[in-house]
Motif scaffolding. Structure first.
Motif, mmCIF file in Angstrom:
data_model
loop_
_atom_site.group_PDB
_atom_site.id
_atom_site.type_symbol
_atom_site.label_atom_id
_atom_site.label_comp_id
_atom_site.label_asym_id
_atom_site.label_seq_id
_atom_site.Cartn_x
_atom_site.Cartn_y
_atom_site.Cartn_z
ATOM 1 N N GLN A 126 6.408 -1.251 4.005
ATOM 2 C CA GLN A 126 5.979 -1.266 5.751
ATOM 3 C C GLN A 126 6.748 -2.897 5.659
ATOM 4 O O GLN A 126 7.541 -3.153 6.804
ATOM 5 N N GLU A 177 9.372 -7.782 0.201
ATOM 6 C CA GLU A 177 9.329 -7.337 -0.806
ATOM 7 C C GLU A 177 10.042 -7.064 -2.043
ATOM 8 O O GLU A 177 9.917 -6.384 -2.763
ATOM 9 N N LEU A 215 -8.561 9.575 -4.284
ATOM 10 C CA LEU A 215 -6.978 9.984 -5.091
ATOM 11 C C LEU A 215 -7.395 10.572 -6.671
ATOM 12 O O LEU A 215 -6.691 10.993 -6.875
ATOM 13 N N ASP A 257 -13.503 0.674 -0.473
ATOM 14 C CA ASP A 257 -11.819 1.473 -1.746
ATOM 15 C C ASP A 257 -12.156 2.718 -1.637
ATOM 16 O O ASP A 257 -12.572 3.361 -2.178
ATOM 17 N N PRO A 258 -11.118 3.790 -1.279
ATOM 18 C CA PRO A 258 -11.086 5.197 -1.455
ATOM 19 C C PRO A 258 -10.183 5.827 -2.320
ATOM 20 O O PRO A 258 -10.479 6.742 -2.448
ATOM 21 N N THR A 259 -10.088 5.343 -3.668
ATOM 22 C CA THR A 259 -9.435 5.621 -4.237
ATOM 23 C C THR A 259 -9.996 6.712 -5.338
ATOM 24 O O THR A 259 -8.933 7.192 -6.107
ATOM 25 N N TRP A 283 -6.397 7.619 2.250
ATOM 26 C CA TRP A 283 -6.930 7.831 0.901
ATOM 27 C C TRP A 283 -5.536 6.081 0.465
ATOM 28 O O TRP A 283 -6.502 5.506 -0.220
ATOM 29 N N LEU A 284 -4.009 6.953 0.335
ATOM 30 C CA LEU A 284 -3.419 6.109 -0.080
ATOM 31 C C LEU A 284 -3.257 5.010 0.333
ATOM 32 O O LEU A 284 -2.831 3.365 -0.504
ATOM 33 N N TYR A 333 -1.845 -8.149 4.531
ATOM 34 C CA TYR A 333 -1.490 -7.807 2.976
ATOM 35 C C TYR A 333 -3.811 -7.521 2.477
ATOM 36 O O TYR A 333 -4.749 -7.161 2.220
ATOM 37 N N LYS A 367 -4.999 3.159 2.572
ATOM 38 C CA LYS A 367 -6.732 2.630 1.958
ATOM 39 C C LYS A 367 -6.379 1.660 0.500
ATOM 40 O O LYS A 367 -7.340 0.791 0.569
ATOM 41 N N GLY A 368 -6.374 3.021 -0.218
ATOM 42 C CA GLY A 368 -6.687 2.816 -2.032
ATOM 43 C C GLY A 368 -5.890 1.714 -2.048
ATOM 44 O O GLY A 368 -6.539 0.863 -3.074
ATOM 45 N N GLN A 369 -4.701 2.415 -2.173
ATOM 46 C CA GLN A 369 -3.700 1.789 -3.121
ATOM 47 C C GLN A 369 -2.635 0.754 -2.394
ATOM 48 O O GLN A 369 -1.273 0.764 -1.944
ATOM 49 N N PRO A 370 -2.931 -0.324 -1.269
ATOM 50 C CA PRO A 370 -2.195 -1.110 0.184
ATOM 51 C C PRO A 370 -0.745 -1.687 -0.385
ATOM 52 O O PRO A 370 -0.269 -2.024 0.143
ATOM 53 N N ASN A 371 -1.429 -2.070 -1.780
ATOM 54 C CA ASN A 371 -0.315 -2.965 -2.267
ATOM 55 C C ASN A 371 0.957 -2.266 -2.431
ATOM 56 O O ASN A 371 1.934 -2.592 -2.464
ATOM 57 N N LEU A 419 3.300 -2.052 0.250
ATOM 58 C CA LEU A 419 4.053 -3.406 1.068
ATOM 59 C C LEU A 419 5.365 -3.521 0.996
ATOM 60 O O LEU A 419 6.296 -3.710 2.030
ATOM 61 N N PRO A 420 5.607 -3.109 0.183
ATOM 62 C CA PRO A 420 7.288 -3.107 -0.135
ATOM 63 C C PRO A 420 7.693 -2.242 1.181
ATOM 64 O O PRO A 420 9.088 -2.071 1.766
ATOM 65 N N ASN A 435 -4.852 -1.648 -9.446
ATOM 66 C CA ASN A 435 -6.102 -1.422 -8.687
ATOM 67 C C ASN A 435 -6.009 -0.491 -9.707
ATOM 68 O O ASN A 435 -5.818 0.867 -9.858
#
Lengths: 542, 109
Positions: free
Chosen positions: A307, B60, B104, B99-101, A294-295, B82, A297-301, A304-305, A58
């Motif tokens: 979760q 992961e 950030l 996307d709320p990036t 925000w993290l 995901y 929702k905005g950086q979900p990838n 992943l490690p 992203n």
């Protein structure tokens, strides 16, 4: 449309422009060439839409609207480049990228809206962006060849005239005669398991040098990003809100006794030193509840490690590492000779991370925003340049009868072919360019010794390695990674100072007299020389 | 890296085989994806979101398999997580408009 030859089956194609690589630079190059009227083929080693470093990420863009503020923004960013970037290129890049981001708006790309109700176009979510670009490129009439890795370029002695590769599923050969070729093959990740890094093996660097091009900025491979241990997630942003701890759970302190925090700021060097000593733990405990939301929702990838391993990164301590990023977030690559991203070899162009980003980022990393805008802009220019070249050259179209393949190491060894232990080659190369105490912190004697060892590895690879069938792809990747590591270490050994991400413990000062870009040439004999002033602005290829 | 293909969820389309940038999958005679070159997987998680039936699971660890089982992935509800976090659904893209990036990017300075 590109045409498949009826007489020879499906193995020989023709196009005005061949684009090699299906990341953002290749996508914009293909679109731009098609818009200029060229018949375009885009060949990707993997799948155009998921290949490369952007698709799984992203990324921000370097988005600077036109107006009075632009010159100031460029000037401020230039101050961080160690004096090696070119304000003229930075300015034309933000201008071209901005135009193209607006094009995305026109096409209906679903940008988010900010608090003022404006579309926020300074960020592109990788999976969505690349999938969207694939569709636009398809609509423009480009023929897409997925899982068709290119192994080598073709030349008629005057110009690059196409390329040859294999079908990944079968290992069958294919060849394309093209009026011009754009290398959009990405950078080199030295086989580090970073997000989108598998295919980033420096193929374009090797093919360009085989065709007579030069590289620039290859010493700037000292960029590393924090990641959860053993993961692929080299994404620094969440670590903006991290604190760092030793293996005993006690906070790591900086020289002034303050706790180490914010892993993408000044603390990074201290974290690197701590990682050389032993394990380092982190916790994203500076993120308040809103930021956590925000993290996630905005950086979900990035999450992943955690979760999947059952870790709460905002409350639990977890082990981290710094992942090497080669030229992906470093700034080196193929040197550009002309404003349309020609590399100085007629018919050959480079874009995105395959091209040097020194003009944009100098000794600093262009990772994220700058590289994303550079991919858009350089893709656009290279596509246009290639289309123009093809138009000038293609009239005769007899060139293909004189086309000769240029590939050497891994395909046509210089001495007797014999089995080469490729795993051992990869291990030997990685041991020079991955460890923090060799490549994050460098010193002259280590670099000289590393170069001598890499010369030996290259002799073995170029002299004897040859792949068969499908395995030719791996052989060429191993050759390209070996060559890229050697070019990087040679340039690092030649830069007798510290500058940006090139950190020499034996020469910690920046030497004002060394504010020159370093050009690297050669395969069997590698030469490094400082670039003469104003070369970039003055040169024009045929 | 990619560790699990759910035979039950899989509808034998060829999407994962086509979209994997590292060409990790082959398919067997019945069209079921087979993880043929696991060590080539770059742990990018993209096959998961392109899969129209959430039949794939990428663990992961990027440097080797974790040994997680299909039963555990099902029991923990990890299939499709995901895709849902992004706003993708049934292999279709979605969610960038939320996307709320950008928040950030403002907060990180």
């Amino acid at each position: 449309m590109a045409v498949r030859s009826a007489s020879t089956g499906s193995d020989r194609l023709q196009a005005d422009v061949l684009v090699i690589g299906g990341g953002p630079a290749g996508a914009w190059a293909a679109f731009s060439a098609a818009q200029a009227g060229a018949k375009v083929v885009l060949a990707d080693k993997g799948y155009f839409g998921t290949s490369g470093a952007t698709a799984p990420s992203n990324t921000g863009t370097w988005c600077v609207p036109p107006g009075e503020g632009r010159a100031h923004v460029v000037e401020r960013r230039w101050q961080r480049t160690g004096g090696l970037a070119e304000p003229r290129w930075m300015t034309r890049c933000v201008d071209r990228a901005y135009e193209s981001l607006l094009r995305l708006v026109e096409w209906g790309y679903p940008f988010p809206t900010d608090d003022t109700g404006q579309l926020y176009i300074a960020n592109l979510r990788g999976p969505d962006y690349m999938r969207f670009m694939r569709r636009q490129v398809q609509k423009a009439g480009v023929v897409i060849l997925d899982h068709h890795p290119v192994l080598e370029l073709l030349s008629d002695g005057e110009a690059v005239t196409g390329a040859a590769g294999i079908v990944r599923a079968t290992g069958a050969d294919w060849t394309i005669d093209a009026g011009a070729v754009v290398l959009a093959t990405g950078g080199v990740a030295f086989f580090e398991r970073i997000l989108g890094g598998t295919g980033l093996t420096g193929d374009g660097y090797l093919m360009a040098v085989e065709a007579g091009a030069s590289l620039s900025g290859m010493e700037f491979t000292g960029k590393y990003s924090l990641a959860p241990m053993n993961s692929s997630l080299n994404k620094g942003l969440p670590f903006r809100w991290a604190s760092f701890f030793g293996p005993d759970g006690r906070p790591l302190l900086d020289r002034d006794g303050h706790p180490l925090q914010n892993g993408i700021g000044a603390a990074e060097k201290d974290v690197a030193r701590a990682l050389i000593r032993g394990p380092v733990l982190a916790r994203l405990d500076l993120a308040d509840e809103a930021l956590q939301d925000w993290l996630l929702k905005g950086q979900p990838n990035c999450f992943l490690p955690y979760q999947r391993a059952g870790i709460d990164p905002f409350r639990d301590l977890f082990e981290v590492t710094l992942k090497a990023e080669g030229t992906v977030r470093g700034s080196g690559g193929i040197r550009l000779a002309t404003d349309d991203c020609g590399v100085g070899v007629p018919g050959l162009y480079a874009a995105g991370d395959a091209a040097t980003r020194e003009l944009m980022a100098g000794a600093s990393s262009g990772g994220g925003a700058i590289n994303a805008s550079w991919a858009i802009a350089s893709g656009w220019w290279s596509g246009h340049g290639a289309a123009q070249h093809a138009r000038r050259r293609c009239a005769a179209a007899a060139f293909r009868h004189q086309s000769k393949p240029l590939g050497r190491a891994g395909l046509r060894p210089s001495a007797a072919a014999r089995p080469v232990d490729q795993a051992a080659v990869v291990e030997a190369v990685r041991s020079e360019v991955i460890p923090l105490d060799r490549n994050y912190f460098r010193n002259g004697p280590h670099l000289d010794a590393a170069l001598a060892r890499l010369d030996g590895v290259w002799d073995e690879v170029s002299g004897h390695l040859v792949g068969e069938g499908r395995d030719r792809l791996r052989a060429r990747e191993v050759a390209a990674v070996t060559a890229s590591a050697r070019w990087s270490v040679a340039a690092a050994a030649a830069r007798g100072e510290s500058r940006g991400m090139h950190r020499r413990t034996d020469r910690p000062e920046t030497d004002p007299a060394s504010a020159r870009r370093l050009i690297v040439d050669g395969l069997d004999v590698v030469a490094v020389r400082p670039e003469a002033e104003a070369v970039i602005a003055g040169e024009r290829a045929s | 890296m990619i560790e699990i293909v759910s035979e039950q969820r899989c509808i034998r389309c060829d999407i994962c085989e086509r979209v994997c940038p590292a060409f990790v999958f082959d398919r067997d005679d019945e069209g079921l994806p087979v993880i043929a070159r696991q060590d080539d997987c770059q742990t990018c998680y993209l096959c998961e979101i392109y899969c129209p039936t959430d039949a794939l699971f990428v663990a992961e660890r990027a440097d080797g398999p974790t040994g997680i089982t299909l039963a555990e992935v099902e029991a923990r509800g990890l299939f499709g997580t995901y895709a849902r976090a992004l706003g993708w659904s049934r292999g279709r893209a979605g969610g960038t408009e939320a996307d709320p990036t950008h928040r950030l990017r403002v907060a990180q300075v």
